[in-house]
Every structure is written in C-alpha cells, then in structure tokens.
Design an enzyme around this catalytic site. Sequence first.
Site, PDB file in Angstrom:
ATOM      1  N   ARG A 196       0.861  -1.186   0.000  1.00  0.00           N
ATOM      2  CA  ARG A 196       0.000   0.000   0.000  1.00  0.00           C
ATOM      3  C   ARG A 196       0.894   1.232   0.000  1.00  0.00           C
ATOM      4  NH1 ARG A 196      -3.422  -2.636  -1.669  1.00  0.00           N
ATOM      5  NH2 ARG A 196      -5.500  -3.086  -0.850  1.00  0.00           N
TER       6      ARG A 196
ATOM      7  N   GLU B 139      -2.651   7.797  -4.315  1.00  0.00           N
ATOM      8  CA  GLU B 139      -2.998   7.252  -5.628  1.00  0.00           C
ATOM      9  C   GLU B 139      -4.459   7.439  -6.006  1.00  0.00           C
ATOM     10  OE1 GLU B 139      -1.967   3.090  -4.799  1.00  0.00           O
ATOM     11  OE2 GLU B 139      -4.074   2.581  -5.045  1.00  0.00           O
TER      12      GLU B 139
ATOM     13  N   HIS C 141      -1.281   0.486  -9.602  1.00  0.00           N
ATOM     14  CA  HIS C 141      -1.947  -0.511  -8.731  1.00  0.00           C
ATOM     15  C   HIS C 141      -2.516  -1.662  -9.581  1.00  0.00           C
ATOM     16  CE1 HIS C 141      -3.872  -0.925  -4.508  1.00  0.00           C
ATOM     17  NE2 HIS C 141      -3.710  -2.119  -5.061  1.00  0.00           N
TER      18      HIS C 141
HETATM   19  P1  NAI Z   1      -1.729 -11.596   4.162  1.00  0.00           P
HETATM   20  O1  NAI Z   1      -2.714 -11.154   5.187  1.00  0.00           O
HETATM   21  O2  NAI Z   1      -1.777 -12.998   3.661  1.00  0.00           O
HETATM   22  O3  NAI Z   1      -0.241 -11.329   4.689  1.00  0.00           O
HETATM   23  C1  NAI Z   1       0.170 -10.154   5.312  1.00  0.00           C
HETATM   24  C2  NAI Z   1       1.329 -10.509   6.217  1.00  0.00           C
HETATM   25  O4  NAI Z   1       1.869  -9.283   6.731  1.00  0.00           O
HETATM   26  C3  NAI Z   1       0.923 -11.351   7.417  1.00  0.00           C
HETATM   27  O5  NAI Z   1       1.796 -12.462   7.539  1.00  0.00           O
HETATM   28  C4  NAI Z   1       1.059 -10.394   8.596  1.00  0.00           C
HETATM   29  O6  NAI Z   1       1.443 -11.053   9.814  1.00  0.00           O
HETATM   30  C5  NAI Z   1       2.156  -9.477   8.118  1.00  0.00           C
HETATM   31  N1  NAI Z   1       2.193  -8.178   8.777  1.00  0.00           N
HETATM   32  C6  NAI Z   1       1.175  -7.451   9.294  1.00  0.00           C
HETATM   33  N2  NAI Z   1       1.630  -6.290   9.790  1.00  0.00           N
HETATM   34  C7  NAI Z   1       2.979  -6.288   9.579  1.00  0.00           C
HETATM   35  C8  NAI Z   1       4.017  -5.370   9.865  1.00  0.00           C
HETATM   36  N3  NAI Z   1       3.769  -4.202  10.481  1.00  0.00           N
HETATM   37  N4  NAI Z   1       5.272  -5.702   9.511  1.00  0.00           N
HETATM   38  C9  NAI Z   1       5.545  -6.889   8.900  1.00  0.00           C
HETATM   39  N5  NAI Z   1       4.598  -7.796   8.610  1.00  0.00           N
HETATM   40  C10 NAI Z   1       3.332  -7.495   8.929  1.00  0.00           C
HETATM   41  O7  NAI Z   1      -1.884 -10.561   2.956  1.00  0.00           O
HETATM   42  P2  NAI Z   1      -1.458 -10.754   1.446  1.00  0.00           P
HETATM   43  O8  NAI Z   1      -2.572 -11.365   0.689  1.00  0.00           O
HETATM   44  O9  NAI Z   1      -0.113 -11.385   1.401  1.00  0.00           O
HETATM   45  O10 NAI Z   1      -1.375  -9.226   0.983  1.00  0.00           O
HETATM   46  C11 NAI Z   1      -0.417  -8.342   1.521  1.00  0.00           C
HETATM   47  C12 NAI Z   1      -0.788  -6.924   1.133  1.00  0.00           C
HETATM   48  O11 NAI Z   1      -0.631  -6.762  -0.275  1.00  0.00           O
HETATM   49  C13 NAI Z   1      -2.270  -6.554   1.361  1.00  0.00           C
HETATM   50  O12 NAI Z   1      -2.477  -6.122   2.698  1.00  0.00           O
HETATM   51  C14 NAI Z   1      -2.501  -5.450   0.387  1.00  0.00           C
HETATM   52  O13 NAI Z   1      -2.236  -4.205   1.012  1.00  0.00           O
HETATM   53  C15 NAI Z   1      -1.460  -5.699  -0.708  1.00  0.00           C
HETATM   54  N6  NAI Z   1      -2.093  -6.090  -1.960  1.00  0.00           N
HETATM   55  C16 NAI Z   1      -1.750  -5.382  -3.085  1.00  0.00           C
HETATM   56  C17 NAI Z   1      -2.308  -5.711  -4.302  1.00  0.00           C
HETATM   57  C18 NAI Z   1      -1.912  -4.998  -5.553  1.00  0.00           C
HETATM   58  O14 NAI Z   1      -2.629  -5.093  -6.561  1.00  0.00           O
HETATM   59  N7  NAI Z   1      -0.810  -4.290  -5.567  1.00  0.00           N
HETATM   60  C19 NAI Z   1      -3.330  -6.766  -4.409  1.00  0.00           C
HETATM   61  C20 NAI Z   1      -3.547  -7.493  -3.184  1.00  0.00           C
HETATM   62  C21 NAI Z   1      -2.974  -7.136  -2.008  1.00  0.00           C
END
Ligand code: NAI
Length: 341
Positions: A241, A270, A302
């Site tokens: 993000r 954005e 994005h």
């Molecule tokens: P997820 O929920 O499977 O994994 C997120 C991980 O980050 C978890 O293991 C969590 O413990 C960890 N985490 C939480 N806070 C943290 C911190 N302060 N420092 C380090 N680790 C932390 O989520 P997923 O599916 O892997 O997605 C990750 C992020 O990617 C989403 O939150 C979203 O913001 C972004 N995203 C971007 C997309 C794009 O099109 N560019 C599409 C989908 C998601």
Amino acid sequence: MDIKSDVIKVAFFDAKAYDTNVFDIANRDFNFKITYFKGHLTPETAPLTQGFKVVCVFVNDVVNRDVIDILEHNGVVLIAVRAAGYNNIDLKAAFKRIPVVRVPAYSPYAVAEHAVGLMLVLNRKVHRAYYRTRDNNFTLNGLLGFDMHGKTAGIIGTGKIGKVAINILKGFKIRVLAYDVLPDKEFQKNAGFEYVDLNTIYRESDIISLHCPLTKDSYHLIDKKSIAKMKSGIMIINTGRGMLIDSKALIEGLKTGKVGFAGLDVYEEESDYFYEDFSNKVITDDVLARLLSFNNVMVTSHQGFFTQEALQSIAVTSLHNIRDFFAHQRLANEVCYKCGA
Ligand code: NAI
C-alpha cells in the site's frame, strides 16, 4: 431477511469495463441486480446508494464514517470489498452497523509476480531499452544491470503474497531475509530463508519488497530513518500500500543515490490518479510528478492484482460473500473492528 437474489440490488462503484465484463459473467450464477457506477464511492456519491442493499467497492473508494452514515441511512446492509486490503474502510465506524466482507485471497501469484517483474525491469532497465530500440538506438550505455543470483532480498510481510515472492526469488538463488510480526516458522522450514528483525533487513538487503498490510504500525515503515539504515543503491519495491512509504523521504533518497531503484505499484495519494486517464491533463501532485521524473523509478497503477485469474476469482468470491450474507451463512470473509481479521 428473505430476499430473492434478483431483487438484491448491488451498487458497484469505480466500475471499469474489465470489472463489468467479469462480474456480469460471474453473476449468471447469482442473479443479483448490479448497477455499475463509474465514479468512486465518496461522501458526495454515497447518496446514490438509496434503494441498494449492498455496495461493492474497490481500493480507492472512500468508506469513512460520513459515507457509512449515509449508507446506513439509505438501507445498505452489506459492504462488499472486492479486494484483499481494506484500509480504506473505517471498520470502527461500520462496527455493529454494516458488516464488511472482502476477498482475502484471489491470486497471490499475480501480485508477487508483478513485484518480481518490477525488480527485473528496474535492474535491467527494460523500460529504457524499450524506448531506445524504438528509436533505432541499439547502444547499451546506461543499461548495465546486476546478477540477481547471489544478492540478498528482504521481504517484509510473509503472508500469502510474500510467500509466493520468496519462492520465486529462491528460484533465482537469491538469499532471502524476511520480517513479519507473526512469523510462519513452518513455511520457513521448507522455503529456506531467515526471519530477521527490520534493522537486519535494512542493513543487509540489496532489494526490499513490501508485502505487509497498511496498519497503524506499518504506516511510513519506509521513511527517512529506515532509508538511512539501508545499503547505498537499495532497490525498494512496493506492491503493498502507498502509505507504507513516506514518498518525500523516498524522493530524497533517490536524489542522493542512497535509493538506487524504486518500483511502485502503489502510491500514498494514488486515489486521485490511479485507474484514470490523465494523458490530456496536468498532474498537480508534485510528489507523484517528481517520482515519475526519475528514470530509475517504475510506477505502475496498482495493477499487481490485474490478471484474468485474479479478476475471475475476485468476482466469484465477492458474489459468494453477498449470497452468504443474505442466506444467513457464516461470513467466512468478514472483516470487522473486533474480529481481528
Ligand atoms: P496476508 O494477510 O496474507 O499477509 C500479510 C502478512 O503481513 C501477514 O503475515 C502479517 O502477519 C504481516 N504483517 C502485518 N503487519 C505487519 C508489519 N507491520 N510488519 C511486517 N509484517 C506485517 O496478505 P497478502 O494477501 O499477502 O497481501 C499483503 C498486502 O498486499 C495486502 O495487505 C494489500 O495491502 C497488498 N495487496 C496489493 C495488491 C496490488 O494489486 N498491488 C493486491 C492485493 C494485495
């Protein structure tokens, strides 16, 4: 609530042609009455939801307290986020008023592959080579890259997307370091990487890729202080993000050369620009304009999620979420202020 699906009206905001195509096909199995609005959901457009039971929103729609007040007043009973991230939803304001569902996973491959794509493009300067050869210029000056093999990558956030990114990078024989607030030791055993603290990531990585959600704790995780701890010439990739990075600090880092490359699929502000065509307009956001001016920065709009497989999965899961709600099923994909989702 006994409502037949063809009378469940869904107000779908920020609708693009690719959304309507895929949702219309998926909706053949659900039969909801979907109205597509091109604009974002905002306090100004929220009155359009009069008579709708559901709003379906994306990452740049505004779902703050003011909007939630209007939605509730208009009889909206469900907010269906067609994305994994939900930082644009005021969950506290929605709590016990309007349930919020999301699509927790659709294609972690799409986003992780895009992140690695940004690394490769920036490293080998493919974006510059493309224009150069179009202009019959076949020289190599300025295009020198580095072997990814043997370099160190720091992955911040080892959830669904971070894990795929790690697996891909291991294929390059890159040394992977990772940080997560909730490390997955089981995955670590098989994937062969090290969990370390953030300072070690900053100190030892050649490439840092952000895969954690935006939370109070991760806001401006990459700022002046953390950049100061990084190797000179660091490559920073953000498909998480925009607000994970203090853009002004990133610009300073790029100007001094401390940051050697930035691959940004997301940007702090954005919502005013991404997914819209500004090719005949002026960009008034000086920070974005400055980022776009660096030849070692690659900004994508994005689009990490944007694969056929992901879009289909997003559509089907969103419509399932809506059906589960009206069928009084357990909401497996609910996010709420106190659910800890
Ligand atoms: P997820 O929920 O499977 O994994 C997120 C991980 O980050 C978890 O293991 C969590 O413990 C960890 N985490 C939480 N806070 C943290 C911190 N302060 N420092 C380090 N680790 C932390 O989520 P997923 O599916 O892997 O997605 C990750 C992020 O990617 C989403 O939150 C979203 O913001 C972004 N995203 C971007 C997309 C794009 O099109 N560019 C599409 C989908 C998601």
